[in-house]
Motif scaffolding. Structure first.
Motif, PDB file in Angstrom:
ATOM      1  N   GLY A 219       0.266  -1.412  -0.216  1.00 41.09           N
ATOM      2  CA  GLY A 219       0.144   0.428   0.027  1.00 41.09           C
ATOM      3  C   GLY A 219       1.175   1.199   0.019  1.00 41.09           C
ATOM      4  O   GLY A 219      -0.482   2.219  -0.048  1.00 41.09           O
ATOM      5  N   THR A 220       2.527   1.385  -0.255  1.00 42.80           N
ATOM      6  CA  THR A 220       2.546   2.500  -0.010  1.00 42.80           C
ATOM      7  C   THR A 220       2.555   2.934  -1.064  1.00 42.80           C
ATOM      8  O   THR A 220       2.546   4.653  -0.831  1.00 42.80           O
ATOM      9  CB  THR A 220       4.164   2.281   0.400  1.00 42.80           C
ATOM     10  N   HIS A 221       2.528   2.627  -2.090  1.00 39.14           N
ATOM     11  CA  HIS A 221       2.482   3.354  -3.452  1.00 39.14           C
ATOM     12  C   HIS A 221       1.358   4.575  -3.212  1.00 39.14           C
ATOM     13  O   HIS A 221       1.085   5.581  -3.497  1.00 39.14           O
ATOM     14  CB  HIS A 221       2.317   2.498  -4.852  1.00 39.14           C
ATOM     15  N   SER A 222      -0.134   3.252  -2.896  1.00 40.63           N
ATOM     16  CA  SER A 222      -1.033   4.646  -2.609  1.00 40.63           C
ATOM     17  C   SER A 222      -0.903   5.566  -1.631  1.00 40.63           C
ATOM     18  O   SER A 222      -1.819   6.420  -1.748  1.00 40.63           O
ATOM     19  CB  SER A 222      -1.971   3.136  -2.131  1.00 40.63           C
ATOM     20  N   ALA A 223      -0.262   5.230  -0.300  1.00 45.12           N
ATOM     21  CA  ALA A 223      -0.256   6.359   0.511  1.00 45.12           C
ATOM     22  C   ALA A 223       0.391   7.436  -0.423  1.00 45.12           C
ATOM     23  O   ALA A 223      -0.112   8.393   0.315  1.00 45.12           O
ATOM     24  CB  ALA A 223       0.622   5.507   1.849  1.00 45.12           C
ATOM     25  N   ALA A 224       1.425   7.275  -0.702  1.00 41.86           N
ATOM     26  CA  ALA A 224       1.832   8.389  -1.251  1.00 41.86           C
ATOM     27  C   ALA A 224       1.305   9.132  -2.133  1.00 41.86           C
ATOM     28  O   ALA A 224       1.313  10.527  -2.616  1.00 41.86           O
ATOM     29  CB  ALA A 224       3.445   8.207  -2.532  1.00 41.86           C
ATOM     30  N   GLU A 225       0.587   7.991  -3.239  1.00 33.50           N
ATOM     31  CA  GLU A 225      -0.416   8.533  -4.027  1.00 33.50           C
ATOM     32  C   GLU A 225      -1.604   9.428  -3.533  1.00 33.50           C
ATOM     33  O   GLU A 225      -1.386  10.983  -3.858  1.00 33.50           O
ATOM     34  CB  GLU A 225      -0.727   7.479  -4.995  1.00 33.50           C
ATOM     35  N   ARG A 226      -1.547   8.944  -2.221  1.00 37.50           N
ATOM     36  CA  ARG A 226      -2.715  10.770  -1.311  1.00 37.50           C
ATOM     37  C   ARG A 226      -2.485  11.537  -1.125  1.00 37.50           C
ATOM     38  O   ARG A 226      -2.777  12.130  -1.141  1.00 37.50           O
ATOM     39  CB  ARG A 226      -3.330   9.205  -0.448  1.00 37.50           C
ATOM     40  N   LEU A 227      -1.052  11.601  -1.060  1.00 37.81           N
ATOM     41  CA  LEU A 227      -0.535  12.168  -0.162  1.00 37.81           C
ATOM     42  C   LEU A 227       0.164  13.469  -1.613  1.00 37.81           C
ATOM     43  O   LEU A 227       1.036  14.169  -1.175  1.00 37.81           O
ATOM     44  CB  LEU A 227       1.123  11.855   1.170  1.00 37.81           C
ATOM     45  N   GLY A 228       0.309  13.144  -2.146  1.00 41.28           N
ATOM     46  CA  GLY A 228       0.804  13.732  -3.004  1.00 41.28           C
ATOM     47  C   GLY A 228       2.448  13.551  -3.285  1.00 41.28           C
ATOM     48  O   GLY A 228       3.438  14.986  -4.062  1.00 41.28           O
ATOM     49  N   ILE A 229       2.836  12.577  -3.135  1.00 41.36           N
ATOM     50  CA  ILE A 229       4.192  12.504  -3.142  1.00 41.36           C
ATOM     51  C   ILE A 229       4.868  11.574  -3.843  1.00 41.36           C
ATOM     52  O   ILE A 229       4.306  10.698  -4.467  1.00 41.36           O
ATOM     53  CB  ILE A 229       5.395  11.342  -1.419  1.00 41.36           C
ATOM     54  N   PRO A 230       6.078  11.843  -5.125  1.00 41.62           N
ATOM     55  CA  PRO A 230       6.212  10.848  -6.019  1.00 41.62           C
ATOM     56  C   PRO A 230       6.970   9.315  -5.798  1.00 41.62           C
ATOM     57  O   PRO A 230       7.563   9.535  -4.117  1.00 41.62           O
ATOM     58  CB  PRO A 230       7.615  11.872  -6.716  1.00 41.62           C
ATOM     59  N   TYR A 231       6.625   8.931  -5.813  1.00 44.61           N
ATOM     60  CA  TYR A 231       7.393   6.662  -5.683  1.00 44.61           C
ATOM     61  C   TYR A 231       7.786   6.735  -6.551  1.00 44.61           C
ATOM     62  O   TYR A 231       7.822   6.353  -8.073  1.00 44.61           O
ATOM     63  CB  TYR A 231       5.615   6.594  -5.405  1.00 44.61           C
ATOM     64  N   THR A 232       8.823   5.857  -5.844  1.00 40.02           N
ATOM     65  CA  THR A 232       9.389   4.961  -6.926  1.00 40.02           C
ATOM     66  C   THR A 232       9.851   3.304  -6.263  1.00 40.02           C
ATOM     67  O   THR A 232      10.443   3.600  -5.053  1.00 40.02           O
ATOM     68  CB  THR A 232      10.985   5.230  -7.222  1.00 40.02           C
ATOM     69  N   PHE A 233       9.596   2.231  -6.902  1.00 34.82           N
ATOM     70  CA  PHE A 233      10.054   1.261  -5.880  1.00 34.82           C
ATOM     71  C   PHE A 233      11.335   1.037  -6.288  1.00 34.82           C
ATOM     72  O   PHE A 233      12.158   1.022  -8.105  1.00 34.82           O
ATOM     73  CB  PHE A 233       9.438   0.034  -6.472  1.00 34.82           C
TER      74      PHE A 233
END
Length: 309
Positions: free
Chosen positions: A31-45
């Motif tokens: 769920g980390t990507h979803s949390a980042a998306e919700r907060l407007g934070i860029p995400y990279t795996f």
């Protein structure tokens, strides 16, 4: 570092990890990507292990008791893994996304990995950025000492018998032992001066002064030992640790102890192999070849905005 709860109280991360079921910890990861998306934070795996990325050249890593049927095509195995992830985590993840006013996703693994993951240290693959090792300089001082053997299992919840096996193996080879307490809260078996239990330690400084490092096959520990040029014995417990143990063996910089439950005798035999002159020389040779700019490369890649939500 402690973590504040919504009520303002402070909770210990270790205590939370100890009491949280494995499926819930895994769900937080997916769920980390979803949390980042919700907060407007860029995400990279980012990953240390190439076997965690789908590819026709290898099978998925085993996880949570899963097994592979012998002879099954790798593409079929990766498809089955995707189905398992979706069956286990997609409903609860989409429920969380819906409650947050976010659209549902179709595939948990694709959502987590994104289309351009970052891979540390390993040969490049299509769509994957390869960097050097992810190491941050640590120059805290350490007193000089005779070269003992270090035993550490990090966050693995191994039993107290691992302490007995570790110290017994060191004594079998007439070596002193340093035992990392770790999450298993390991301790020494007696009050003899040839063994000591420690908490947090500067691995980058310590590993250079050891005869050998015995560890659980974690990416960071393996890389730090390899960079130090110190022979190592990997005793993997789960997931990608078995891949890292195989890598230690393949590079000739140590030994892979593939039994999850070591004994004093099995560890002594593994250490005897790791301490052979040829292995010691090979460990020093590989150390000089390790790039240490990987963390900076990965950070610049992430901040460049190439791979975001």
């Amino acid at each position: 570092m402690s973590r504040a709860s919504p009520t303002g109280s402070t909770r210990c991360p270790r205590s939370r990890r100890d009491s949280t079921p494995s499926w819930a910890r895994a769900c937080r990861r997916w769920g980390t990507h979803s949390a980042a998306e919700r907060l407007g934070i860029p995400y990279t795996f980012g990953t240390f292990c190439p076997q965690s990325l789908p590819s026709p050249s290898h099978a998925p890593l085993l996880f949570g008791g899963w097994t592979h049927e012998p002879g099954t095509d790798n593409a079929v195995l990766w498809a089955k893994e995707a189905d398992r992830f979706n069956a286990g985590f997609l409903p609860v993840l989409n429920s969380c996304r819906t409650s947050a006013g976010m659209p549902e996703i179709a595939d948990v693994r694709d959502h987590m990995l994104t289309t351009r993951p970052v891979l540390a240290r390993w040969p490049g693959r299509d769509g994957v950025l390869r960097t050097g090792a992810w190491i941050r300089a640590d120059e805290r001082p350490l007193d000089d000492a005779e070269p003992p053997v270090y035993f550490g299992f990090g966050s693995m919840r191994v039993g107290p018998e691992c302490s007995r096996a570790a110290i017994g193996a060191a004594r079998e080879l007439a070596r002193r032992a340093i035992v990392l307490r770790g999450w298993a809260d390991l301790s020494v078996v007696d009050s003899s001066a040839d063994c000591v239990a420690i908490g947090e330690v500067n691995h980058q400084a310590l590993f250079k002064r050891l005869a050998a490092v015995v560890h659980h096959g974690g990416a960071g520990t393996m890389t730090t030992a390899a960079k130090a040029g110190t022979p190592q014995v990997a005793v993997p417990q789960m997931f990608d640790q078995f891949s890292f143990a195989d890598r230690v063996q393949a590079l000739g910089i140590g030994h892979a102890h593939l039994s999850k439950a070591p004994t004093a005798q099995s560890l002594a035999e593994a250490l005897d192999h790791a301490l052979r002159p040829g292995v010691v020389a090979r460990a020093a040779e590989v150390s000089a070849e390790i790039r240490t700019d990987g963390a900076g490369i990965a950070a610049r890649h992430v901040l460049s905005g190439i791979s975001v939500n």
